[in-house]
Design a protein around this motif. Structure first.
Motif, PDB file in Angstrom:
ATOM      1  N   ALA A 176       0.904  -1.075   0.024  1.00 53.19           N
ATOM      2  CA  ALA A 176      -0.234  -0.001   0.054  1.00 53.19           C
ATOM      3  C   ALA A 176       0.981   1.158  -0.221  1.00 53.19           C
ATOM      4  O   ALA A 176       0.567   2.238   0.718  1.00 53.19           O
ATOM      5  CB  ALA A 176      -1.041  -0.062   1.181  1.00 53.19           C
ATOM      6  N   LEU A 177       1.979   1.314  -0.752  1.00 54.12           N
ATOM      7  CA  LEU A 177       2.874   2.627  -0.871  1.00 54.12           C
ATOM      8  C   LEU A 177       2.081   3.381  -1.684  1.00 54.12           C
ATOM      9  O   LEU A 177       0.933   3.095  -2.490  1.00 54.12           O
ATOM     10  CB  LEU A 177       3.907   2.283  -1.480  1.00 54.12           C
ATOM     11  N   PHE A 178       2.135   4.676  -1.467  1.00 51.04           N
ATOM     12  CA  PHE A 178       1.409   5.772  -2.126  1.00 51.04           C
ATOM     13  C   PHE A 178       2.100   5.893  -3.859  1.00 51.04           C
ATOM     14  O   PHE A 178       3.316   6.207  -3.807  1.00 51.04           O
ATOM     15  CB  PHE A 178       1.565   7.102  -1.464  1.00 51.04           C
ATOM     16  N   ASP A 179       1.439   5.585  -4.558  1.00 45.71           N
ATOM     17  CA  ASP A 179       1.959   5.279  -5.883  1.00 45.71           C
ATOM     18  C   ASP A 179       2.367   6.629  -6.668  1.00 45.71           C
ATOM     19  O   ASP A 179       2.880   6.502  -7.612  1.00 45.71           O
ATOM     20  CB  ASP A 179       1.395   4.197  -6.736  1.00 45.71           C
ATOM     21  N   SER A 180       1.786   7.632  -6.384  1.00 45.99           N
ATOM     22  CA  SER A 180       2.197   8.829  -6.907  1.00 45.99           C
ATOM     23  C   SER A 180       3.397   9.505  -6.131  1.00 45.99           C
ATOM     24  O   SER A 180       3.869  10.651  -6.720  1.00 45.99           O
ATOM     25  CB  SER A 180       0.967   9.780  -6.675  1.00 45.99           C
ATOM     26  N   MET A 181       3.935   8.852  -4.984  1.00 45.64           N
ATOM     27  CA  MET A 181       5.198   9.300  -4.360  1.00 45.64           C
ATOM     28  C   MET A 181       6.394   8.351  -4.626  1.00 45.64           C
ATOM     29  O   MET A 181       6.189   7.426  -4.662  1.00 45.64           O
ATOM     30  CB  MET A 181       4.809   9.505  -2.963  1.00 45.64           C
ATOM     31  N   SER A 182       7.549   9.292  -4.646  1.00 49.11           N
ATOM     32  CA  SER A 182       8.716   8.397  -4.583  1.00 49.11           C
ATOM     33  C   SER A 182       8.883   7.493  -3.420  1.00 49.11           C
ATOM     34  O   SER A 182       8.184   7.921  -2.225  1.00 49.11           O
ATOM     35  CB  SER A 182       9.956   9.134  -4.844  1.00 49.11           C
ATOM     36  N   VAL A 183       9.954   6.716  -3.420  1.00 55.52           N
ATOM     37  CA  VAL A 183      10.137   5.884  -2.149  1.00 55.52           C
ATOM     38  C   VAL A 183      10.498   6.730  -1.122  1.00 55.52           C
ATOM     39  O   VAL A 183      10.096   6.499   0.271  1.00 55.52           O
ATOM     40  CB  VAL A 183      11.215   4.892  -2.454  1.00 55.52           C
ATOM     41  N   PHE A 184      11.397   7.941  -1.375  1.00 53.08           N
ATOM     42  CA  PHE A 184      11.566   8.629  -0.354  1.00 53.08           C
ATOM     43  C   PHE A 184      10.567   9.471   0.375  1.00 53.08           C
ATOM     44  O   PHE A 184      10.334   9.525   1.449  1.00 53.08           O
ATOM     45  CB  PHE A 184      12.629   9.960  -0.773  1.00 53.08           C
ATOM     46  N   GLU A 185       9.577   9.866  -0.514  1.00 52.60           N
ATOM     47  CA  GLU A 185       8.497  10.774   0.194  1.00 52.60           C
ATOM     48  C   GLU A 185       7.424   9.757   0.722  1.00 52.60           C
ATOM     49  O   GLU A 185       6.956  10.037   1.614  1.00 52.60           O
ATOM     50  CB  GLU A 185       7.676  11.404  -1.046  1.00 52.60           C
ATOM     51  N   LEU A 191      10.405  17.465  12.327  1.00 48.40           N
ATOM     52  CA  LEU A 191      11.858  17.573  11.998  1.00 48.40           C
ATOM     53  C   LEU A 191      12.064  18.337  10.542  1.00 48.40           C
ATOM     54  O   LEU A 191      11.334  18.632   9.839  1.00 48.40           O
ATOM     55  CB  LEU A 191      12.200  15.927  11.519  1.00 48.40           C
ATOM     56  N   THR A 192      13.385  18.844  10.743  1.00 51.83           N
ATOM     57  CA  THR A 192      13.875  19.673   9.460  1.00 51.83           C
ATOM     58  C   THR A 192      14.166  18.850   8.395  1.00 51.83           C
ATOM     59  O   THR A 192      14.131  17.407   8.233  1.00 51.83           O
ATOM     60  CB  THR A 192      15.122  20.194   9.678  1.00 51.83           C
ATOM     61  N   ASP A 193      14.193  19.164   7.329  1.00 48.02           N
ATOM     62  CA  ASP A 193      14.409  18.459   5.958  1.00 48.02           C
ATOM     63  C   ASP A 193      15.677  17.481   5.831  1.00 48.02           C
ATOM     64  O   ASP A 193      15.581  16.419   5.621  1.00 48.02           O
ATOM     65  CB  ASP A 193      14.333  19.489   4.504  1.00 48.02           C
ATOM     66  N   ASP A 194      16.710  17.977   6.726  1.00 42.98           N
ATOM     67  CA  ASP A 194      17.961  17.323   6.602  1.00 42.98           C
ATOM     68  C   ASP A 194      17.651  16.115   7.670  1.00 42.98           C
ATOM     69  O   ASP A 194      18.118  15.123   7.289  1.00 42.98           O
ATOM     70  CB  ASP A 194      18.984  18.155   7.252  1.00 42.98           C
ATOM     71  N   GLU A 195      17.112  16.610   8.763  1.00 42.66           N
ATOM     72  CA  GLU A 195      16.665  15.658   9.789  1.00 42.66           C
ATOM     73  C   GLU A 195      15.797  14.354   9.030  1.00 42.66           C
ATOM     74  O   GLU A 195      15.999  13.211   9.513  1.00 42.66           O
ATOM     75  CB  GLU A 195      16.123  15.955  10.793  1.00 42.66           C
ATOM     76  N   ILE A 196      14.957  14.738   8.526  1.00 40.14           N
ATOM     77  CA  ILE A 196      13.922  13.789   7.746  1.00 40.14           C
ATOM     78  C   ILE A 196      14.782  12.803   6.787  1.00 40.14           C
ATOM     79  O   ILE A 196      14.714  11.508   6.671  1.00 40.14           O
ATOM     80  CB  ILE A 196      13.008  14.506   7.141  1.00 40.14           C
ATOM     81  N   GLU A 197      15.531  13.646   6.010  1.00 40.36           N
ATOM     82  CA  GLU A 197      16.208  12.732   5.153  1.00 40.36           C
ATOM     83  C   GLU A 197      17.290  11.695   5.645  1.00 40.36           C
ATOM     84  O   GLU A 197      17.472  10.510   5.507  1.00 40.36           O
ATOM     85  CB  GLU A 197      17.380  13.671   4.016  1.00 40.36           C
ATOM     86  N   ALA A 198      17.788  12.181   6.949  1.00 42.74           N
ATOM     87  CA  ALA A 198      18.754  11.346   7.610  1.00 42.74           C
ATOM     88  C   ALA A 198      18.083   9.959   8.239  1.00 42.74           C
ATOM     89  O   ALA A 198      18.423   9.044   8.126  1.00 42.74           O
ATOM     90  CB  ALA A 198      19.407  12.035   8.842  1.00 42.74           C
ATOM     91  N   ARG A 199      16.814  10.465   8.641  1.00 37.66           N
ATOM     92  CA  ARG A 199      15.866   9.473   9.030  1.00 37.66           C
ATOM     93  C   ARG A 199      15.501   8.382   7.948  1.00 37.66           C
ATOM     94  O   ARG A 199      15.442   7.025   8.259  1.00 37.66           O
ATOM     95  CB  ARG A 199      14.654   9.974   9.808  1.00 37.66           C
ATOM     96  N   VAL A 200      14.993   9.006   6.904  1.00 32.24           N
ATOM     97  CA  VAL A 200      14.687   8.193   5.965  1.00 32.24           C
ATOM     98  C   VAL A 200      15.883   7.057   5.378  1.00 32.24           C
ATOM     99  O   VAL A 200      15.494   5.720   5.120  1.00 32.24           O
ATOM    100  CB  VAL A 200      14.046   8.923   4.696  1.00 32.24           C
ATOM    101  N   ARG A 201      17.144   7.720   5.429  1.00 29.81           N
ATOM    102  CA  ARG A 201      18.115   6.777   4.984  1.00 29.81           C
ATOM    103  C   ARG A 201      18.490   5.876   6.020  1.00 29.81           C
ATOM    104  O   ARG A 201      18.708   4.658   5.687  1.00 29.81           O
ATOM    105  CB  ARG A 201      19.334   7.674   5.008  1.00 29.81           C
ATOM    106  N   GLU A 228      19.515  -0.123  -0.369  1.00 32.54           N
ATOM    107  CA  GLU A 228      20.445   1.254  -0.612  1.00 32.54           C
ATOM    108  C   GLU A 228      19.715   2.415  -0.983  1.00 32.54           C
ATOM    109  O   GLU A 228      19.149   2.865  -2.000  1.00 32.54           O
ATOM    110  CB  GLU A 228      21.273   0.788  -1.909  1.00 32.54           C
ATOM    111  N   PRO A 229      19.887   3.507   0.079  1.00 32.12           N
ATOM    112  CA  PRO A 229      18.991   4.485  -0.136  1.00 32.12           C
ATOM    113  C   PRO A 229      19.266   5.390  -1.420  1.00 32.12           C
ATOM    114  O   PRO A 229      18.312   5.660  -1.838  1.00 32.12           O
ATOM    115  CB  PRO A 229      19.671   5.345   1.048  1.00 32.12           C
ATOM    116  N   ASP A 230      20.482   5.339  -1.797  1.00 31.53           N
ATOM    117  CA  ASP A 230      20.830   6.210  -2.920  1.00 31.53           C
ATOM    118  C   ASP A 230      20.110   5.699  -4.200  1.00 31.53           C
ATOM    119  O   ASP A 230      19.873   6.050  -5.384  1.00 31.53           O
ATOM    120  CB  ASP A 230      22.170   6.119  -3.183  1.00 31.53           C
ATOM    121  N   ARG A 231      19.969   4.168  -4.293  1.00 36.48           N
ATOM    122  CA  ARG A 231      19.627   3.396  -5.336  1.00 36.48           C
ATOM    123  C   ARG A 231      18.291   3.729  -5.458  1.00 36.48           C
ATOM    124  O   ARG A 231      17.302   3.781  -6.530  1.00 36.48           O
ATOM    125  CB  ARG A 231      20.094   2.183  -5.220  1.00 36.48           C
ATOM    126  N   VAL A 232      17.418   3.467  -4.422  1.00 36.49           N
ATOM    127  CA  VAL A 232      15.875   3.379  -4.287  1.00 36.49           C
ATOM    128  C   VAL A 232      15.201   4.411  -4.065  1.00 36.49           C
ATOM    129  O   VAL A 232      13.858   4.697  -4.497  1.00 36.49           O
ATOM    130  CB  VAL A 232      15.195   2.356  -3.422  1.00 36.49           C
TER     131      VAL A 232
END
Lengths: 254, 305
Positions: free
Chosen positions: B151-160, B172-182, B191-195
């Motif tokens: 049930a991933l939101f198919d209009s959004m990227s994996v990151f989103e 959280l700030t954008d940087d903190e969010i990115e760190a958490r997602v990674r 692999e975060p950079d790939r997907v």
């Protein structure tokens, strides 16, 4: 009966969320693009031909009374008050309403709506309200453009076929607009009438699409049913509401 | 509230199953049944052992975090009748059963997507039967749900997708969010950079499940719920996802409720297994107790694997 209640419940909730945080500005802009910008081509094309055919028909009728110089007035009255809003709305219902139902319907059958719920986000706020806002804003815009292009189309026929000078045509157009009187001294009442309608129709299209989308049942077949129902119900609602709205507006503005 | 014999099991499980069997009273003259039991134990020996290890690690904590008390629910027909279930902090409870026995319904009750007709559902000490829709949205933030089809939101990227709950519920700030997602994507072995920039449609089934898990755990919920996490996956990917769920339990001490008919992976990860059949829970206890159970249906269910 229950469905009608749910329909208005959904509408009320979606409207209430317009003024509640958080605002999904990004989603609203994206929907404005999908509903407004992407519908522009088809709305302009049909508006133009509608204006031309109106001019053609009235020129034949008017010729019997030698009143062909009033083509501009008739085209304007029909486009601004009636055909512009209704035709644009029906086209958008077919193009955008079905799209909304298909998208939200597939989100329902692939559990994405449940996912929103479990992630602590109200799907109505996230999905329905941005589409409603976008439709409420973009329908009047589309209608103004459709009206303008339609009147322009009438001009082409009036000048090319009937030989009415461009200046005269536009003067009769303005006469028609001014004849309805002005509200607050500056805003022609015809415009108000012509813009209340698309506003209401925009709401009908967005809510109908979302309603059938959210209530989709039964996999991909259900999604198909939801889109079909949206187009049928939204189109019928537009035409029925148009009649009653016209009655009210005529009563108010004459 | 139903307490099961398994709750008294603070001590490490017996090292050989023979000992336990000697202690268990057995009806005389049923050698056929005993043979069947031995067979089952042999068949699930590996899974049981792996399960024991996990149990030991979480044996410390005993506080109930999810409870169903005499819950009944019916739509057109009865779905659940008088179902009671206790999940304690740090446990992994697998709800097993045949298709259409109301397993997923149980998860929806815990999430308050559905309301029981009678009985109580308690999450983290709070009775959630009669909370409002808005309150339910807040309670759900304590739980991470992994859906059957991701049930991933198919209009959004994996990151989103993974960032979505963070944007909604944290400051959280954008940087903190990115760190958490990674961090979360790395936890589920992606692999975060790939997907990160890929859309869900571009991912394989197993990868979608993993992104689903990453999204579910993004806000570090205390409870993770899984709806058929291994259905529709090949045996290798099934193993990977099962290990991932165990890793979550081991390293992050989350409580897990897993709905599954895959009894093999259930044995590997479960502290307790609840077997649903015919609207009731016919068995609730540890995997060892399950193989030892004399109940005809339990035996049939295990035999049918």
């Amino acid at each position: 009966m229950l469905a009608v209640q749910e329909y208005f419940g959904l509408a009320a909730k979606a409207i209430r969320f317009i003024v509640a945080r958080p605002f999904y500005i990004g989603d609203v802009i994206q929907q404005m693009d999908a509903i407004g910008v992407e519908s522009l081509g088809i709305v302009l094309l049909t508006g133009f031909f509608t204006g031309m055919v109106l001019a053609l028909q009235t020129s034949v009728q008017m010729a019997q009374f030698g009143a062909t110089m009033y083509i501009g007035r008739l085209v304007t009255a029909s486009m601004v008050r009636e055909l512009g809003p209704v035709l644009a709305a029906i086209l958008v219902a077919g193009r955008v309403g079905s799209g909304i139902a298909a998208q939200i319907g597939s989100m329902r059958v692939t559990e994405q709506i449940d996912a929103l719920n479990t992630l602590g986000v109200d799907p109505i706020k996230k999905l329905v309200t941005p589409r409603l806002v976008a439709a409420l804003v973009m329908m009047p815009v589309l209608t103004i453009l459709s009206d303008t292009v339609g009147i322009g189309g009438g001009n082409v026929i009036a000048t090319a076929y009937v030989g009415i000078p461009v200046g005269l045509y536009w003067r009769t157009v303005w006469e028609q607009i001014a004849s309805g009187g002005f509200i607050l001294h500056y805003i022609p009442s015809d415009f108000v009438q012509g813009l209340v309608k698309p506003f209401v129709f925009g709401g009908i299209i967005a809510i109908t699409g979302c309603f059938f989308g959210i209530n989709t049942k039964g996999g991909t077949e259900g999604v198909g049913n939801a889109t079909t129902r949206t187009v049928v119900v939204a189109s019928v609602l537009i035409l029925v509401v148009d009649y009653f709205l016209t009655q009210v507006l005529l009563f108010l503005f004459g | 509230m139903t307490d099961t014999p398994a709750d008294d099991k603070g001590a490490p499980a017996p090292s050989t199953y023979g000992e336990e069997r000697r202690r268990a009273p057995e009806p005389e003259g049923e050698p056929r049944l005993r043979r069947a039991e031995d067979e089952l134990r042999a068949r699930f020996a590996e899974e049981l052992q792996e399960g024991e290890e996990t149990q030991d690690r979480v044996a410390a904590s005993r506080e109930a975090i999810v409870e169903l008390e005499h819950v009944s629910l019916a739509f057109d027909r009865p779905i659940l009748e008088d179902v009671s279930l206790v999940v304690r902090r740090g446990e992994t409870v697998v709800i097993a059963g045949e298709s259409g026995t109301g397993k997923s319904t149980t998860l929806k009750l815990i999430l308050r997507l559905l309301r029981p007709d009678t009985g109580r559902v308690i999450v983290d000490g709070e009775v959630i039967n009669d909370v409002t829709y808005e309150e339910a949205l807040i309670i759900r933030q304590k739980m991470g749900m992994v859906f059957q089809g991701a049930a991933l939101f198919d209009s959004m990227s994996v990151f989103e997708n993974v960032a979505f709950p963070l944007r909604e519920h944290t400051e959280l700030t954008d940087d903190e969010i990115e760190a958490r997602v990674r961090e979360k994507l790395e936890f589920v072995d992606l692999e975060p950079d790939r997907v990160m920039d890929q859309l869900p449609a571009e991912l394989s089934g197993g990868m979608k499940k993993r992104v689903g898990i990453a999204r579910g755990m993004a806000v570090n919920p205390a409870i993770m719920l899984y709806d058929e996490p291994t259905s529709g996956l090949d045996p290798l990917t099934t193993g990977t996802i099962t290990r991932l769920i165990m890793k979550l339990q081991r390293e992050l001490k989350v409580t897990s409720v897993v709905v599954s008919h895959d009894i093999r992976s259930a044995f590997r990860m479960a502290t307790k297994i609840a077997l649903l059949a015919d609207r009731h829970i016919v068995f609730f206890g540890s995997p060892e107790d399950m193989t030892a159970s004399q109940d005809r249906y339990v035996q049939d269910f295990l035999g049918g694997v």
